[in-house]
Design a protein around this motif. Structure first.
Motif, short mmCIF file in Angstrom:
data_model
loop_
_atom_site.label_atom_id
_atom_site.label_comp_id
_atom_site.label_asym_id
_atom_site.label_seq_id
_atom_site.Cartn_x
_atom_site.Cartn_y
_atom_site.Cartn_z
N ASN A 97 4.77 5.66 -4.97
CA ASN A 97 5.05 5.91 -6.38
C ASN A 97 3.96 6.83 -7.14
N ALA A 98 2.98 6.97 -6.54
CA ALA A 98 1.92 7.87 -6.77
C ALA A 98 2.40 9.56 -6.82
N THR A 99 3.40 9.55 -5.81
CA THR A 99 3.94 11.07 -5.96
C THR A 99 4.93 11.28 -6.86
N GLU A 122 5.41 15.09 0.30
CA GLU A 122 4.13 14.23 0.48
C GLU A 122 4.36 13.05 1.23
N VAL A 123 5.50 12.27 0.94
CA VAL A 123 5.60 11.08 1.70
C VAL A 123 5.81 11.43 3.37
N GLU A 161 0.77 -1.07 0.01
CA GLU A 161 -0.07 0.01 -0.05
C GLU A 161 0.80 1.18 0.23
N ILE A 162 1.87 1.40 0.73
CA ILE A 162 2.72 2.30 0.86
C ILE A 162 3.58 2.65 -0.43
N THR A 198 2.85 1.82 -3.35
CA THR A 198 1.80 2.24 -4.11
C THR A 198 1.53 3.81 -4.19
N LYS A 199 1.39 4.35 -2.85
CA LYS A 199 1.29 5.63 -2.45
C LYS A 199 2.64 6.55 -2.79
N PHE A 218 2.36 11.35 4.91
CA PHE A 218 1.57 10.02 5.07
C PHE A 218 1.41 9.76 6.48
#
Length: 212
Positions: free
Chosen positions: A45-47, A60-61, A39-40, A42-43, A64
């Motif tokens: 990578n989305a940034t 952004e990270v 999950e993390i 993926t998050k 979290f």
């Protein structure tokens, strides 16, 4: 490269590497496992931005939400994960050893079959026992994107024991009849001429009914 020194980090970092020093109430191993969770990842990578070399947005990270149990619970979770990953590593090592043993046994048996010849064996040549036809060099400039085109078997399509039709190239169907001598039949054997041996083994395929 700038040298970065912290109590728990000693090395060289480029601007794309971020050394992190956890707070006293956070185990670094707990943080590492959390960052590795699907999950993390993926998050994170989305940034990322940048097509040539994607770069995570650490601002952004750092925002979290992190579930933070008490230290004893972190230690318990880390111990469970350490044990699980150790078991996975051992299983992989055993599987690899079993694969190597199986390959060695197969090679030994294969060698013995052809070296210890039995009654009735004769010496001949491959050429006397097969009908051989070299493939035709179809020009890539004349390939077609039409789904009705005839599929071409190239070296890329030949893997160990079968044909792989991913990324297949095609030839115009109306031009195919003049190359009928190159059509395959079921049970034909196809050997790649360009790099016939790769790490996975010999690139030789057997034509099946589904290939036709």
């Amino acid at each position: 490269l700038n040298k970065v020194l912290t109590p728990d980090f000693d090395g060289h970092c480029s601007t794309e590497i971020f050394p992190i020093v956890p707070a006293p109430e956070l185990m670094r191993e707990f943080l590492r496992y959390w960052l590795q969770s699907k999950e993390i990842v993926t998050k994170i990578n989305a940034t990322c931005t940048g097509a040539r070399m994607p770069r995570a947005d650490m601002n952004e990270v750092l925002n979290f939400t992190l579930p933070l149990p008490p230290l004893p619970e972190q230690q318990r979770i880390v111990a469970i994960l350490d044990e699980a990953f150790a078991a996975i590593a051992a299983a992989r090592a055993n599987a690899e050893q079993n694969r190597q043993n199986a390959c060695a046994l197969f090679e030994s048996y294969l060698q013995s079959v052809f070296s210890q010849r039995g009654e009735g064996w004769v010496e001949t040549t491959v050429g006397h026992q097969v009908d051989f036809l070299a493939g035709f060099a179809f020009k890539s400039s004349e390939y077609t994107d039409s789904g009705e085109g005839v599929r071409l078997v190239r070296g890329d399509n030949i893997v160990q024991g079968e044909l792989r039709w991913v990324g297949v190239k095609r030839w115009p169907i109306n031009d195919a009849p003049k190359y009928s001598q190159f059509f395959f039949n079921e049970n034909d054997v196809v050997l790649a001429m360009d790099r016939p041996w790769v790490a996975a083994g010999l690139k030789v395929a057997f034509i099946t009914k589904s290939d036709l």
